[in-house]
Design a protein around this motif. Structure first.
Motif, PDB file in Angstrom:
ATOM      1  N   GLY A 191     102.321  19.808  33.723  1.00  0.00           N
ATOM      2  CA  GLY A 191     101.010  19.168  33.770  1.00  0.00           C
ATOM      3  C   GLY A 191     100.485  18.810  32.400  1.00  0.00           C
ATOM      4  N   TRP A 192     100.811  19.622  31.407  1.00  0.00           N
ATOM      5  CA  TRP A 192     100.338  19.359  30.044  1.00  0.00           C
ATOM      6  C   TRP A 192     100.949  18.090  29.461  1.00  0.00           C
ATOM      7  CZ3 TRP A 192     101.561  25.005  28.115  1.00  0.00           C
ATOM      8  CH2 TRP A 192     100.670  25.892  28.722  1.00  0.00           C
ATOM      9  N   MET A 193     102.049  17.629  30.039  1.00  0.00           N
ATOM     10  CA  MET A 193     102.706  16.416  29.547  1.00  0.00           C
ATOM     11  C   MET A 193     102.064  15.142  30.091  1.00  0.00           C
ATOM     12  SD  MET A 193     106.689  17.528  29.962  1.00  0.00           S
ATOM     13  CE  MET A 193     107.154  19.261  29.827  1.00  0.00           C
ATOM     14  N   ASN A 194     101.259  15.277  31.136  1.00  0.00           N
ATOM     15  CA  ASN A 194     100.644  14.108  31.763  1.00  0.00           C
ATOM     16  C   ASN A 194      99.363  13.704  31.056  1.00  0.00           C
ATOM     17  OD1 ASN A 194     102.626  14.121  33.729  1.00  0.00           O
ATOM     18  ND2 ASN A 194     101.401  15.341  35.154  1.00  0.00           N
ATOM     19  N   GLU A 195      99.119  12.421  30.997  1.00  0.00           N
ATOM     20  CA  GLU A 195      97.861  11.939  30.439  1.00  0.00           C
ATOM     21  C   GLU A 195      96.815  11.952  31.549  1.00  0.00           C
ATOM     22  OE1 GLU A 195      96.749   8.778  27.015  1.00  0.00           O
ATOM     23  OE2 GLU A 195      98.118   8.109  28.572  1.00  0.00           O
ATOM     24  N   GLY A 196      95.620  12.372  31.232  1.00  0.00           N
ATOM     25  CA  GLY A 196      94.568  12.425  32.245  1.00  0.00           C
ATOM     26  C   GLY A 196      93.757  13.686  32.111  1.00  0.00           C
ATOM     27  N   LYS A 197      92.657  13.741  32.830  1.00  0.00           N
ATOM     28  CA  LYS A 197      91.744  14.867  32.753  1.00  0.00           C
ATOM     29  C   LYS A 197      92.365  16.119  33.356  1.00  0.00           C
ATOM     30  CE  LYS A 197      87.096  16.374  34.072  1.00  0.00           C
ATOM     31  NZ  LYS A 197      85.864  16.051  34.845  1.00  0.00           N
ATOM     32  N   SER A 198      92.269  17.218  32.645  1.00  0.00           N
ATOM     33  CA  SER A 198      92.748  18.497  33.135  1.00  0.00           C
ATOM     34  C   SER A 198      91.935  19.591  32.457  1.00  0.00           C
ATOM     35  CB  SER A 198      94.246  18.662  32.851  1.00  0.00           C
ATOM     36  OG  SER A 198      94.745  19.836  33.456  1.00  0.00           O
ATOM     37  N   TYR A 199      92.363  20.847  32.656  1.00  0.00           N
ATOM     38  CA  TYR A 199      91.622  21.967  32.065  1.00  0.00           C
ATOM     39  C   TYR A 199      91.913  22.142  30.584  1.00  0.00           C
ATOM     40  CZ  TYR A 199      96.070  24.332  33.010  1.00  0.00           C
ATOM     41  OH  TYR A 199      97.399  24.663  33.052  1.00  0.00           O
ATOM     42  N   VAL A 200      92.959  21.483  30.078  1.00  0.00           N
ATOM     43  CA  VAL A 200      93.238  21.420  28.636  1.00  0.00           C
ATOM     44  C   VAL A 200      93.668  19.986  28.317  1.00  0.00           C
ATOM     45  CG1 VAL A 200      93.883  23.840  28.319  1.00  0.00           C
ATOM     46  CG2 VAL A 200      95.629  22.168  29.006  1.00  0.00           C
ATOM     47  N   PRO A 201      93.487  19.539  27.077  1.00  0.00           N
ATOM     48  CA  PRO A 201      93.934  18.189  26.720  1.00  0.00           C
ATOM     49  C   PRO A 201      95.447  18.076  26.863  1.00  0.00           C
ATOM     50  CG  PRO A 201      92.465  19.093  25.043  1.00  0.00           C
ATOM     51  CD  PRO A 201      92.811  20.218  25.959  1.00  0.00           C
ATOM     52  N   PRO A 202      95.957  16.892  27.185  1.00  0.00           N
ATOM     53  CA  PRO A 202      97.410  16.728  27.281  1.00  0.00           C
ATOM     54  C   PRO A 202      98.061  16.848  25.904  1.00  0.00           C
ATOM     55  CG  PRO A 202      96.322  14.608  27.417  1.00  0.00           C
ATOM     56  CD  PRO A 202      95.231  15.642  27.466  1.00  0.00           C
ATOM     57  N   VAL A 203      99.324  17.211  25.904  1.00  0.00           N
ATOM     58  CA  VAL A 203     100.093  17.190  24.658  1.00  0.00           C
ATOM     59  C   VAL A 203     100.216  15.733  24.224  1.00  0.00           C
ATOM     60  CG1 VAL A 203     102.311  17.709  23.584  1.00  0.00           C
ATOM     61  CG2 VAL A 203     101.372  19.258  25.320  1.00  0.00           C
ATOM     62  N   GLY A 204      99.922  15.469  22.965  1.00  0.00           N
ATOM     63  CA  GLY A 204      99.988  14.101  22.469  1.00  0.00           C
ATOM     64  C   GLY A 204     101.417  13.655  22.213  1.00  0.00           C
ATOM     65  N   ILE A 205     101.655  12.369  22.354  1.00  0.00           N
ATOM     66  CA  ILE A 205     102.973  11.830  22.023  1.00  0.00           C
ATOM     67  C   ILE A 205     103.230  12.077  20.534  1.00  0.00           C
ATOM     68  CG2 ILE A 205     104.419   9.771  21.936  1.00  0.00           C
ATOM     69  CD1 ILE A 205     103.747  10.734  24.768  1.00  0.00           C
ATOM     70  N   GLY A 206     104.384  12.653  20.235  1.00  0.00           N
ATOM     71  CA  GLY A 206     104.719  12.982  18.854  1.00  0.00           C
ATOM     72  C   GLY A 206     104.304  14.376  18.437  1.00  0.00           C
ATOM     73  N   GLU A 207     103.598  15.088  19.303  1.00  0.00           N
ATOM     74  CA  GLU A 207     103.189  16.461  18.996  1.00  0.00           C
ATOM     75  C   GLU A 207     104.246  17.454  19.469  1.00  0.00           C
ATOM     76  OE1 GLU A 207      98.315  15.928  19.327  1.00  0.00           O
ATOM     77  OE2 GLU A 207      99.372  17.201  20.763  1.00  0.00           O
ATOM     78  N   VAL A 208     104.288  18.606  18.798  1.00  0.00           N
ATOM     79  CA  VAL A 208     105.174  19.686  19.233  1.00  0.00           C
ATOM     80  C   VAL A 208     104.757  20.117  20.637  1.00  0.00           C
ATOM     81  CG1 VAL A 208     105.922  22.057  18.787  1.00  0.00           C
ATOM     82  CG2 VAL A 208     105.614  20.470  16.881  1.00  0.00           C
ATOM     83  N   MET A 209     105.721  20.288  21.523  1.00  0.00           N
ATOM     84  CA  MET A 209     105.421  20.680  22.899  1.00  0.00           C
ATOM     85  C   MET A 209     104.701  22.020  22.921  1.00  0.00           C
ATOM     86  SD  MET A 209     105.464  19.854  26.013  1.00  0.00           S
ATOM     87  CE  MET A 209     104.733  20.860  27.312  1.00  0.00           C
ATOM     88  N   ARG A 210     103.576  22.040  23.619  1.00  0.00           N
ATOM     89  CA  ARG A 210     102.760  23.252  23.724  1.00  0.00           C
ATOM     90  C   ARG A 210     103.493  24.336  24.517  1.00  0.00           C
ATOM     91  NH1 ARG A 210      98.107  21.424  26.651  1.00  0.00           N
ATOM     92  NH2 ARG A 210      97.286  20.663  24.673  1.00  0.00           N
ATOM     93  N   ALA A 211     103.415  25.575  24.032  1.00  0.00           N
ATOM     94  CA  ALA A 211     104.004  26.706  24.740  1.00  0.00           C
ATOM     95  C   ALA A 211     103.481  27.999  24.145  1.00  0.00           C
ATOM     96  CB  ALA A 211     105.529  26.684  24.642  1.00  0.00           C
TER      97      ALA A 211
END
Length: 335
Positions: free
Chosen positions: A54-74
């Motif tokens: 879900g964090w990879m998708n663009e759109g409203k969620s409970y946390v901002p999405p991971v940005g293109i070019g950003e280190v994958m959140r974990a």
């Protein structure tokens, strides 16, 4: 620090359907120096969680999405090798959101110190980490199980589900787990579940009627889709449904919602979503109680550890293919 090289997985594009290696860039960069109030962490283990999709998708969620070019959140746990904060020393082990990489510079105030002598480090990413907190607060605060009630858990052999079921047993409930495959069902019975339903080879509705003759009082939903719809037909009066996740739907272009929702009206039932971060101020409370249950053998843990940072994209897919039992963790380096 200039001699150290950091390997990282960055999000290269928004996935369409199932995640692929091509959705990421495997990059390398010099390891940065921490600033004031920061520490440099050598990452040892990375937590792999369904929420990452879900964090990879663009759109409203409970946390901002991971940005293109950003280190994958974990989430990850590691050892501090440089510190510029008086509260964390070199050699301390810490857990926090550190990303899918070998090294991370992070603000010290966003990290939690952990002791590898008390439990193995991967446990701090599972039962004593975000999945365990999710299970604890989702079940006890929203599900509010009472002794003698029947609790059903989907995705029961996963990181969250295995803890939910065991806590429900501790609270005196009858517990039925839904999982995929005979081995997972055998595992659930081995940790105290009263019954296990193999959704891949059984008629789930018929099995629920058999194992829950008085209906389902609490349903902890990790999968959504068809399983949620089936459980809705088997609710007891005043049932509580905890919506934790919907892993069966994360890679679909259009999510399937419940068609049997009128059962909520008929049974005066409640269905409520939960996000674990809402309970962040109480994590310590949950960790202390669960650690106590672990010490007495009432709460058991299982971690599925895969080695090698470079395997990240393929290892993440184990979650969505149902190939892991327990908490899925990626080992990056020796402790």
């Amino acid at each position: 620090m200039s001699t150290l090289v950091n390997h990282q997985f960055k999000l290269a594009k928004r996935p369409v359907g199932m995640v692929q290696r091509s959705d990421f860039e495997y990059a390398q960069a010099p390891v940065a120096e921490p600033g004031e109030g920061e520490v440099l962490v050598k990452i040892l283990y990375i937590s792999l969680d369904p929420a990452m999709r879900g964090w990879m998708n663009e759109g409203k969620s409970y946390v901002p999405p991971v940005g293109i070019g950003e280190v994958m959140r974990a989430g990850a746990v590691g050892r501090v090798i440089t510190s510029r904060d008086p509260n964390i020393a070199v050699g301390d082990h810490v857990v926090g959101v550190l990303g899918v990489q070998e090294y991370a510079v992070a603000k010290a105030k966003g990290l939690t110190k952990v002791d590898p002598k008390l439990v193995p480090l991967p446990v701090y990413l599972g039962t004593l980490g975000m999945p365990g907190m999710t299970a604890y607060f989702g079940l006890l605060e929203i599900g509010q199980p009472k002794a003698g009630e029947t609790v059903v858990v989907s995705g029961a052999a996963g990181a969250v589900g295995q803890v939910v079921g065991q806590i429900a047993k501790i609270k005196g409930c009858r517990v039925v787990g839904i999982a995929g495959g005979a081995d997972k069902c055998a595992y659930l019975r081995s940790i105290g579940f009263d019954a296990a339903i193999d959704y891949k080879h059984e008629d789930v509705k018929a099995a629920l009627k058999q194992h829950c003759p008085k209906g389902v009082d609490v349903y902890f939903d990790n999968v959504g889709g068809e399983i949620l719809d089936i459980v809705l037909t088997q609710l007891a009066m005043h049932a509580r449904i905890v919506i934790c996740g919907a892993i069966s739907q994360y890679n679909e272009s259009k999510m399937k919602g419940p068609s049997n929702y009128m059962s909520l009206l008929v049974n005066r039932a409640m269905m409520k979503g939960m996000v674990v971060f809402d309970y962040a101020s109480r994590y310590g409370e949950a960790a202390r109680e669960m650690a106590g249950w672990m010490a007495t053998g009432q709460l058991k843990t299982r971690e599925d550890v895969v080695e090698g940072l470079e395997t990240f994209p393929e290892t993440l897919l184990k979650l969505f293919k149902g190939e892991n039992t327990g908490k899925l963790v990626l080992k990056v380096a020796d402790a």
